[in-house]
Enzyme design. Structure first.
Site, mmCIF file in Angstrom:
data_model
loop_
_atom_site.group_PDB
_atom_site.id
_atom_site.type_symbol
_atom_site.label_atom_id
_atom_site.label_comp_id
_atom_site.label_asym_id
_atom_site.label_seq_id
_atom_site.Cartn_x
_atom_site.Cartn_y
_atom_site.Cartn_z
ATOM 1 N N GLY A 12 31.322 36.553 19.336
ATOM 2 C CA GLY A 12 30.392 37.480 18.815
ATOM 3 C C GLY A 12 31.059 38.843 18.614
ATOM 4 N N ILE A 89 27.508 23.454 10.463
ATOM 5 C CA ILE A 89 27.267 22.943 8.858
ATOM 6 C C ILE A 89 25.817 23.046 8.668
ATOM 7 C CG2 ILE A 89 27.532 21.404 7.202
ATOM 8 C CD1 ILE A 89 30.114 20.656 8.371
ATOM 9 N N HIS A 106 33.304 34.695 6.381
ATOM 10 C CA HIS A 106 34.316 33.621 6.448
ATOM 11 C C HIS A 106 35.828 34.260 6.476
ATOM 12 C CE1 HIS A 106 35.965 29.769 6.164
ATOM 13 N NE2 HIS A 106 36.731 29.869 5.074
ATOM 14 N N GLU A 140 26.648 24.522 -0.373
ATOM 15 C CA GLU A 140 28.029 23.845 -0.285
ATOM 16 C C GLU A 140 28.790 24.681 0.667
ATOM 17 O OE1 GLU A 140 31.372 23.098 -3.673
ATOM 18 O OE2 GLU A 140 29.346 23.735 -4.203
HETATM 19 C C1 GRF Z 1 35.432 35.026 12.672
HETATM 20 O O1 GRF Z 1 36.725 34.966 12.407
HETATM 21 C C2 GRF Z 1 34.691 34.669 11.665
HETATM 22 O O2 GRF Z 1 34.912 34.901 10.392
HETATM 23 C C3 GRF Z 1 34.506 33.081 11.795
HETATM 24 O O3 GRF Z 1 34.742 32.882 13.124
HETATM 25 C C4 GRF Z 1 35.039 33.819 13.895
HETATM 26 C C5 GRF Z 1 34.073 34.662 14.676
HETATM 27 O O4 GRF Z 1 34.349 35.553 15.639
HETATM 28 N N1 GRF Z 1 33.644 32.340 10.891
HETATM 29 P P1 GRF Z 1 33.415 36.313 16.458
HETATM 30 O O5 GRF Z 1 32.685 35.406 17.147
HETATM 31 O O6 GRF Z 1 32.565 37.077 15.489
HETATM 32 O O7 GRF Z 1 34.213 37.245 17.313
#
Ligand code: GRF
Length: 208
Positions: A12, A89, A106, A140
């Site tokens: 998080g 998903i 992402h 998607e």
């Molecule tokens: C981050 O790299 C985010 O982009 C990806 O999962 C990771 C989560 O990290 N979807 P955190 O839990 O926010 O530290």
């Protein structure tokens, strides 16, 4: 005031970046997870933020989980739902229900490297830049109108871990900025394009 619900599955750190940014006009009404062991939940609780968990393994199928999660989320009446490392998903039903008010971070420059292991794949492909993307979510996987992107260099000595660390620092700037822009009413979608998004981090990260 805009109510924000944040969904996480793990540490998080992106959720923490949003909370710590103290964004004007934003109230974090809940941090929710599909995993009660997500370390970010404990941190959110310490900040006095409401937390909740729905274990996806307790549901018969994806739609049953998403339906229950929608009910939980909606009990907080969110203006915006933020996926901050939510490793699920999502069903089309979930995506449609929150259309225009659901964003995701992402760790790649979309549309390259959707899915998992983005940093390893960027290195294997020989990319000279990498980064992260904040986008509105559509049905998607890792698609949808792009709000902003942060770009970082790829160095010769990089491993997936060192690249991940550099990208994560960009994520922590990009996601709170996107939430702030949304809360300020700056973002609008025309066809597949988000108008009004601001991406100063893309340039500062690249030149750093
Ligand atoms: C981050 O790299 C985010 O982009 C990806 O999962 C990771 C989560 O990290 N979807 P955190 O839990 O926010 O530290």
């Amino acid at each position: 005031m805009k109510n924000i619900v944040i969904l996480i599955s793990g540490r998080g750190s992106n959720m923490q970046a949003i909370v710590n940014a103290n964004i004007p006009n934003v109230r974090i009404v809940a941090v929710l997870s599909n995993d009660e062991t997500a370390t970010g939940l404990a941190w959110a609780k310490e900040q006095g933020i409401a937390t909740g968990t729905l274990d996806h393994k307790a549901f018969a199928n994806r739609l049953a989980f998403d339906t229950a999660m929608m009910a939980l989320i909606d009990s907080y009446q969110p203006d915006l739902v933020v996926l901050a490392g939510f490793m699920r998903i999502l069903t089309p039903e979930f995506c449609t229900h929150y259309e225009g008010r659901l964003i995701n971070i992402h760790p790649s420059l979309l549309p390259s490297f959707t899915g998992l292991n983005t940093h390893q794949r960027a290195l294997e492909t020989g990319c000279r830049v990498a980064g992260c993307t904040v986008h509105f979510v559509t049905a998607e996987l890792d698609c949808g109108p792009i709000i902003s992107q942060g770009v970082v260099p790829v160095l010769d000595k990089d491993t997936p871990e060192t690249l991940a660390t550099r990208v994560l620092a960009a994520e922590h700037k990009l996601l709170p900025q996107a939430v702030a822009d949304f809360a300020a009413g700056k973002l609008s979608i025309r066809q597949n394009r988000v108008l009004g998004s601001i991406t100063p981090d893309a340039h500062t990260q690249l030149l750093a």
